[in-house]
Design a protein around this motif. Structure first.
Motif, PDB file in Angstrom:
ATOM      1  N   SER A 197       0.886  -1.311   0.050  1.00 30.90           N
ATOM      2  CA  SER A 197       0.046   0.074   0.090  1.00 30.90           C
ATOM      3  C   SER A 197       0.731   1.217   0.163  1.00 30.90           C
ATOM      4  CB  SER A 197      -1.028   0.004   1.322  1.00 30.90           C
ATOM      5  OG  SER A 197      -1.931  -0.857   1.265  1.00 30.90           O
ATOM      6  N   LYS A 198       0.452   2.360  -0.816  1.00 30.76           N
ATOM      7  CA  LYS A 198       0.930   3.514  -0.607  1.00 30.76           C
ATOM      8  C   LYS A 198      -0.218   4.697  -0.418  1.00 30.76           C
ATOM      9  CE  LYS A 198       4.348   2.295  -4.273  1.00 30.76           C
ATOM     10  NZ  LYS A 198       4.821   2.275  -5.679  1.00 30.76           N
ATOM     11  N   TYR A 199       0.164   5.552   0.416  1.00 31.67           N
ATOM     12  CA  TYR A 199      -0.770   6.540   0.663  1.00 31.67           C
ATOM     13  C   TYR A 199      -0.025   8.072   0.391  1.00 31.67           C
ATOM     14  CZ  TYR A 199      -3.468  10.008   3.372  1.00 31.67           C
ATOM     15  OH  TYR A 199      -3.950  11.353   3.661  1.00 31.67           O
ATOM     16  N   LYS A 271      -8.356  18.256  -3.431  1.00 33.77           N
ATOM     17  CA  LYS A 271      -7.351  17.706  -2.683  1.00 33.77           C
ATOM     18  C   LYS A 271      -7.279  16.288  -3.177  1.00 33.77           C
ATOM     19  CE  LYS A 271      -7.775  18.859   1.525  1.00 33.77           C
ATOM     20  NZ  LYS A 271      -8.143  18.586   3.203  1.00 33.77           N
ATOM     21  N   ASN A 272      -6.141  15.985  -3.422  1.00 33.01           N
ATOM     22  CA  ASN A 272      -5.495  14.597  -3.910  1.00 33.01           C
ATOM     23  C   ASN A 272      -5.413  13.588  -2.825  1.00 33.01           C
ATOM     24  OD1 ASN A 272      -5.964  14.839  -7.275  1.00 33.01           O
ATOM     25  ND2 ASN A 272      -4.797  16.618  -6.597  1.00 33.01           N
ATOM     26  N   GLU A 273      -6.083  12.871  -2.311  1.00 30.92           N
ATOM     27  CA  GLU A 273      -5.835  11.963  -1.326  1.00 30.92           C
ATOM     28  C   GLU A 273      -6.019  10.709  -1.624  1.00 30.92           C
ATOM     29  OE1 GLU A 273      -6.613  11.306   3.340  1.00 30.92           O
ATOM     30  OE2 GLU A 273      -8.208  12.181   2.387  1.00 30.92           O
ATOM     31  N   THR A 274      -4.835   9.760  -2.059  1.00 33.31           N
ATOM     32  CA  THR A 274      -5.188   8.449  -2.536  1.00 33.31           C
ATOM     33  C   THR A 274      -4.482   7.409  -1.856  1.00 33.31           C
ATOM     34  OG1 THR A 274      -3.197   8.666  -4.012  1.00 33.31           O
ATOM     35  CG2 THR A 274      -5.316   9.428  -4.704  1.00 33.31           C
ATOM     36  N   PHE A 275      -4.975   6.206  -1.927  1.00 38.90           N
ATOM     37  CA  PHE A 275      -4.386   4.913  -1.513  1.00 38.90           C
ATOM     38  C   PHE A 275      -4.046   4.198  -2.924  1.00 38.90           C
ATOM     39  CE2 PHE A 275      -5.778   5.473   2.977  1.00 38.90           C
ATOM     40  CZ  PHE A 275      -4.611   4.267   3.530  1.00 38.90           C
ATOM     41  N   PHE A 330      -7.330   4.256  -5.389  1.00 42.32           N
ATOM     42  CA  PHE A 330      -8.492   4.521  -4.683  1.00 42.32           C
ATOM     43  C   PHE A 330      -8.391   6.249  -4.302  1.00 42.32           C
ATOM     44  CE2 PHE A 330      -7.092   0.536  -3.133  1.00 42.32           C
ATOM     45  CZ  PHE A 330      -8.244  -0.555  -3.505  1.00 42.32           C
ATOM     46  N   GLY A 331      -9.206   6.879  -5.053  1.00 39.79           N
ATOM     47  CA  GLY A 331      -9.128   8.304  -4.793  1.00 39.79           C
ATOM     48  C   GLY A 331      -8.915   8.832  -6.221  1.00 39.79           C
ATOM     49  N   SER A 332      -8.598  10.462  -6.286  1.00 38.93           N
ATOM     50  CA  SER A 332      -8.204  11.047  -7.222  1.00 38.93           C
ATOM     51  C   SER A 332      -6.878  11.323  -7.486  1.00 38.93           C
ATOM     52  CB  SER A 332      -8.962  12.406  -7.238  1.00 38.93           C
ATOM     53  OG  SER A 332     -10.441  12.344  -7.116  1.00 38.93           O
TER      54      SER A 332
END
Length: 344
Positions: A197-199, A271-275, A330-332
């Motif tokens: 996983s990468k956040y 806001k670019n918050e992704t997994f 997961f996310g933008s």
């Protein structure tokens, strides 16, 4: 896996079941893309000509060949999914769309210069609305803007039996931990359904208030403000919308178009918050059954003290040497340079 190859007339011309690797990148808000590597042969080169179509039995999407390269005994082809055909058209005449997002997208496709075999698919009657004025803009770029504002995906589905390319909108399913209607999809290394996983969080370009300038000069210029955030969370963005003409519109009708332009600008400045993780295909969550492109799911990592409900905006499938790797975003994600340039 078998890849079915069709020509421009949508006639089946061959099948490929031996290749070195296939990267199949699905995207919710814009056309996906693919890249295929295989052995160079005269037959493969003939099959994979420019604008030929690569289809799979297990996928709604199909790809169209846009790039070909040969290096000694290796053949590589790449392209995008069939919804990219709309990038070959522009909105020829002034179009005002004060309707649902789905009908707006269908109107753009119906009114553009005809693409062979492309028809409108099933109307889903989604209720999200838009209010915009479009002239001489790229159709695909405009579809993507509407999709991002409304959170509705679009695609062109290849109906091989009837030789049809069907433009259709679709919506993901809410499967987050915070809802009780659908079975939940929670991704966590703790549950052993994802690995590596990468956040990431990027808010440098994040804006919460759009100040939109329409017709006029100085104090006579029409100005509308979208968003009412205050204090430290207020991040202002100026949007020059002089290209939107008032014409015969009422004052309220014109301001509605300016407001929509502000909404579109804020949808790009999120806001670019992704997994990003590799999915364990042996886990209890089954791809395309328990989760799919466009679904809203929950991603958690206890060690990082992170838990977010996010939409699956991309899924990259890689098939190489008999091994399948599935990597959802997961996310933008941050936009790629080529996508930024297309939007200018």
């Amino acid at each position: 896996m078998e890849l079915y190859i069709y020509n421009r007339s949508l006639d089946l011309i061959g099948l490929i079941d031996v290749f070195d690797s296939l990267r199949w990148r699905r995207r919710y808000f814009q056309p996906g893309e693919f890249e295929l590597h295989l052995k160079y042969t005269a037959e493969n080169v003939k099959l994979l000509e420019e604008d030929n179509i690569i289809a799979r039995r297990d996928a709604n999407e199909a790809g169209i060949v846009e790039g070909i390269s040969i290096d000694k005994d290796e053949l590589a082809v790449k392209g995008r999914f069939l919804s990219s055909l709309t990038e070959r058209r522009i909105v020829i005449k002034e179009t005002i769309l004060n309707t649902t997002a789905e009908l707006a997208m269908r109107t753009l496709v119906r009114n553009m210069n005809k693409i062979p075999f492309l028809e409108l698919g099933e109307l889903k009657n989604y209720t999200e609305t838009v209010d915009l004025q479009v002239t001489y803009k790229n159709v695909c770029t405009t579809l993507t803007k509407i999709a991002k504002v409304s959170n509705i995906g679009y695609r062109v589905r290849f109906n091989r039996k009837n030789k049809e390319l069907l433009f259709e909108c679709y919506k993901g399913v809410s499967r987050s931990a915070s809802q009780n209607v659908n079975p939940r999809a929670i991704f966590s290394e703790e549950f052993e359904n994802v690995t590596d996983s990468k956040y990431s969080l990027e808010n440098e370009n994040y804006k919460t208030v759009a100040i939109v300038g329409g017709e006029g000069e100085g104090t006579a210029r029409v100005i509308v403000t979208v968003g009412d955030t205050t204090g430290l969370e207020r991040r202002e963005l100026f949007v020059d919308a002089k290209d939107i003409q008032k014409g015969d519109l009422t004052d309220n009708g014109y301001k509605a178009l300016l407001i929509q332009r502000g909404i579109e600008a804020l949808a790009q400045a999120v806001k670019n918050e992704t997994f990003e993780s590799n999915v364990n295909l042996q886990s209890s969550l089954v791809y395309k059954k328990d989760f799919n492109l466009g679904d809203i799911v929950t991603c958690t990592n206890r060690a990082w003290n992170k838990a977010i409900d996010v939409r699956i905006t991309e899924i990259e499938e890689v098939y190489e040497k008999g091994i399948i790797t599935l990597t959802p975003t997961f996310g933008s994600p941050l936009p790629e340079l080529k996508d930024i340039l297309k939007g200018e």
